[in-house]
Scaffold this motif. Sequence first.
Motif, PDB file in Angstrom:
ATOM      1  N   LEU B  63       1.128  -1.438   0.004  1.00  0.00           N
ATOM      2  CA  LEU B  63      -0.063   0.176   0.146  1.00  0.00           C
ATOM      3  C   LEU B  63       0.451   1.082   0.049  1.00  0.00           C
ATOM      4  CD1 LEU B  63      -2.810  -1.036   2.238  1.00  0.00           C
ATOM      5  CD2 LEU B  63      -3.442  -0.182   0.084  1.00  0.00           C
ATOM      6  N   ILE B  74      -4.811  14.215  -2.181  1.00  0.00           N
ATOM      7  CA  ILE B  74      -5.690  13.493  -0.753  1.00  0.00           C
ATOM      8  C   ILE B  74      -5.448  12.132  -1.141  1.00  0.00           C
ATOM      9  CG2 ILE B  74      -7.398  14.253  -1.733  1.00  0.00           C
ATOM     10  CD1 ILE B  74      -8.207  14.827   1.869  1.00  0.00           C
ATOM     11  N   GLN B  75      -5.701  11.677  -2.098  1.00  0.00           N
ATOM     12  CA  GLN B  75      -6.006   9.746  -2.727  1.00  0.00           C
ATOM     13  C   GLN B  75      -4.445   8.771  -2.239  1.00  0.00           C
ATOM     14  OE1 GLN B  75      -7.027  12.694  -4.359  1.00  0.00           O
ATOM     15  NE2 GLN B  75      -9.314  12.255  -4.470  1.00  0.00           N
ATOM     16  N   TYR B  77      -2.276   9.666  -0.918  1.00  0.00           N
ATOM     17  CA  TYR B  77      -1.868   9.678   1.062  1.00  0.00           C
ATOM     18  C   TYR B  77      -2.452   8.394   1.153  1.00  0.00           C
ATOM     19  CZ  TYR B  77      -1.183  11.416   5.070  1.00  0.00           C
ATOM     20  OH  TYR B  77      -0.612  11.274   6.543  1.00  0.00           O
ATOM     21  N   SER B  78      -3.957   8.694   1.524  1.00  0.00           N
ATOM     22  CA  SER B  78      -4.719   7.864   2.095  1.00  0.00           C
ATOM     23  C   SER B  78      -4.187   6.528   2.071  1.00  0.00           C
ATOM     24  CB  SER B  78      -5.983   8.131   1.801  1.00  0.00           C
ATOM     25  OG  SER B  78      -6.664   9.161   1.826  1.00  0.00           O
ATOM     26  N   LYS B  79      -3.668   5.972   0.677  1.00  0.00           N
ATOM     27  CA  LYS B  79      -3.244   4.780   0.724  1.00  0.00           C
ATOM     28  C   LYS B  79      -1.976   4.128   1.478  1.00  0.00           C
ATOM     29  CE  LYS B  79      -4.727   3.484  -4.095  1.00  0.00           C
ATOM     30  NZ  LYS B  79      -3.557   3.761  -5.044  1.00  0.00           N
ATOM     31  N   LEU B  81      -1.152   6.521   4.599  1.00  0.00           N
ATOM     32  CA  LEU B  81      -2.017   5.825   5.797  1.00  0.00           C
ATOM     33  C   LEU B  81      -2.148   4.036   5.695  1.00  0.00           C
ATOM     34  CD1 LEU B  81      -2.528   7.869   7.856  1.00  0.00           C
ATOM     35  CD2 LEU B  81      -4.403   8.243   7.375  1.00  0.00           C
ATOM     36  N   LEU B  82      -3.080   4.175   5.112  1.00  0.00           N
ATOM     37  CA  LEU B  82      -4.163   2.796   5.232  1.00  0.00           C
ATOM     38  C   LEU B  82      -2.738   1.607   5.145  1.00  0.00           C
ATOM     39  CD1 LEU B  82      -6.928   1.899   5.465  1.00  0.00           C
ATOM     40  CD2 LEU B  82      -6.275   1.061   2.735  1.00  0.00           C
ATOM     41  N   MET B 144      -0.125  14.293   7.358  1.00  0.00           N
ATOM     42  CA  MET B 144      -1.437  14.717   7.548  1.00  0.00           C
ATOM     43  C   MET B 144      -1.399  16.169   8.165  1.00  0.00           C
ATOM     44  SD  MET B 144      -4.975  13.013   8.369  1.00  0.00           S
ATOM     45  CE  MET B 144      -4.477  12.424   9.817  1.00  0.00           C
ATOM     46  N   PHE B 149      -4.692  18.244   5.357  1.00  0.00           N
ATOM     47  CA  PHE B 149      -5.883  17.339   4.832  1.00  0.00           C
ATOM     48  C   PHE B 149      -6.849  17.321   5.848  1.00  0.00           C
ATOM     49  CE2 PHE B 149      -2.286  15.096   1.723  1.00  0.00           C
ATOM     50  CZ  PHE B 149      -2.637  15.480   1.134  1.00  0.00           C
ATOM     51  N   GLU B 150      -7.704  17.451   5.224  1.00  0.00           N
ATOM     52  CA  GLU B 150      -9.182  17.759   6.037  1.00  0.00           C
ATOM     53  C   GLU B 150      -9.398  15.969   6.917  1.00  0.00           C
ATOM     54  OE1 GLU B 150     -12.505  18.975   8.502  1.00  0.00           O
ATOM     55  OE2 GLU B 150     -11.828  20.395   6.844  1.00  0.00           O
TER      56      GLU B 150
END
Lengths: 404, 151
Positions: B63, B74-75, B77-79, B81-82, B144, B149-150
């Motif tokens: 990931l 943000i998309q 980055y979320s990976k 973070l996951l 984040m 990022f919100e």
Amino acid sequence: VTLDTDERWDLVDRVVEETVTFGGYEPTIRDILGELTVKPLTGIPVAIAVLYAFWSIFGSFAGTLVTDGFMVKFFDTHFLPWIQGVWPNPGSFLYFLFVGDPMATTSLEAFGMLTSGLFVVFGVVLPAIVIFYLMLAILEDTGYLPRLAVLVDTFLHRIGLHGYAIIPTILGLGCNVPAIIATRILETRKQRFIMMLLLAMFVPCSAQIAVMLSVVPETVLWVVLYLVIGYAAVGYLLSKLIPGGNPEILIDVPTYHIPVLRDIARKMWMRTEHFIKEAVPFVLLGVFIINILYWAGVIDMLANLLEPVFVTWFGVPKETVAPLIAAFLRKDLAVAQLSGIPMTPYQLVTSVVLITIYFPCLATFIVMLKEGWKDMLAALVVLFCVVFLYGGLIHGIGILLGVA
Amino acid sequence: MGEGQMGAAVYVAILGVATLAFGITDILVSAAGAEVVIGPIAIPNDLFRGVWGGIVVACAGGLMISSIRDIGSIQEYSKALLGAMLIWLMAGCDLFWRLCSSIPASPESPEFFNSLDGFLAGFALPYPPAVFLLPFTIVIALLMVRWKFEP
């Protein structure tokens, strides 16, 4: 006006077109994480991790901390010697019934109502139930469970169910009684029937899992493997054989949020209280009946009668008849009984799988009956066929692998 | 890609590769049935913590690596973070297991509760790879805040 499915969706599209205005929206991290956990490529690793954490915490708390850390020591070194000492007349029937074997050194071996019975209920099952329902409540209230339902929807459609079937399945890992009731969320009679059967056969409750982890830990992974294969294979066959539809449904997926502590505690307490009321009498009754049957010689008679089926077809010792009878009352109790029977590791795996699939426990049986006696009868017929074939198949695999 | 984002991408890439390598090692070593201790790092030999846990660690690395192309968005980055969250889950489970096994005294001891020394000894090295990766993944969470990022 009667609309078919396509017309209904067209109508929904038209209503949305006329009433909904879409504005600009910046997705938050929470939104994107929500999306990532339902997409197979990213969602499956998360599901694997969540299930790992679920069972890791379950094992650490219930097994390592409470049962092995405190309860075994309390029951085996304090309670058992005390009750063996104070209960009069070790050769009497009442001693046999309530305390069990006077020479036993562990509460599990003693098999009396006040020794094994209380140890199984309070030493093994209760801690397992508490942590299981705590974890389940957290998964529900964070919003992960509906996402898991979406994620497994494709797989579950192959076995005649839809994504929501994951909820009774996970509930069944806690206790099959609320899980059978939860099958009502499924749309069709076919789906409810398949789900009920799969729960009764292939989903062991947490009490049984806890006892497995405590007394036969080396078998657990193999047992789980056989049960998962059975769940998928029998589900697939049933979906092909049973007439009826498998419609799509909409699943409302909430955003992720931090659960409210009070809600979690309330939910956990409600479920645990229900379980204690259901389980305690059945465990004690189970030990009572099994001891009476032993005392009257019924178990030995049945063991001799069923020996050809057990030894030749299933490849397990004839002594497993007694645990199978106990399994009708409590499966956790039956697994505990198995630990005292000398057998090979593969026979142990086969016996535990047989105990899991052979018949629902009495409490589950009653709830299944309440859901409809016709379905219950049909379920029993299917169940006996599956047990006979699947049990024989496991034995056959063992022979091929040279371990049976 | 800005300079800060480039730095973050390189960091996450290195962390992702290391995580993936640890995960694959976990799986291979555990599948072979051997427990390996290299300095402070221990790779368990059981199917649950070794193989299943190794799969989770490897997925976390995957990931992180998949997010580096455009980690500033943000998309993507979320990976990352996951992936970091999976490591937190793994490390958290190991620390919780240590806590649970350190509280009671040993089965041979007549006491119920462990002594303070015995309790602290339960947290001694070696640790599985996820625990060592834990502090490095916190940097991902800090991005984040830095990139506003919100949540």
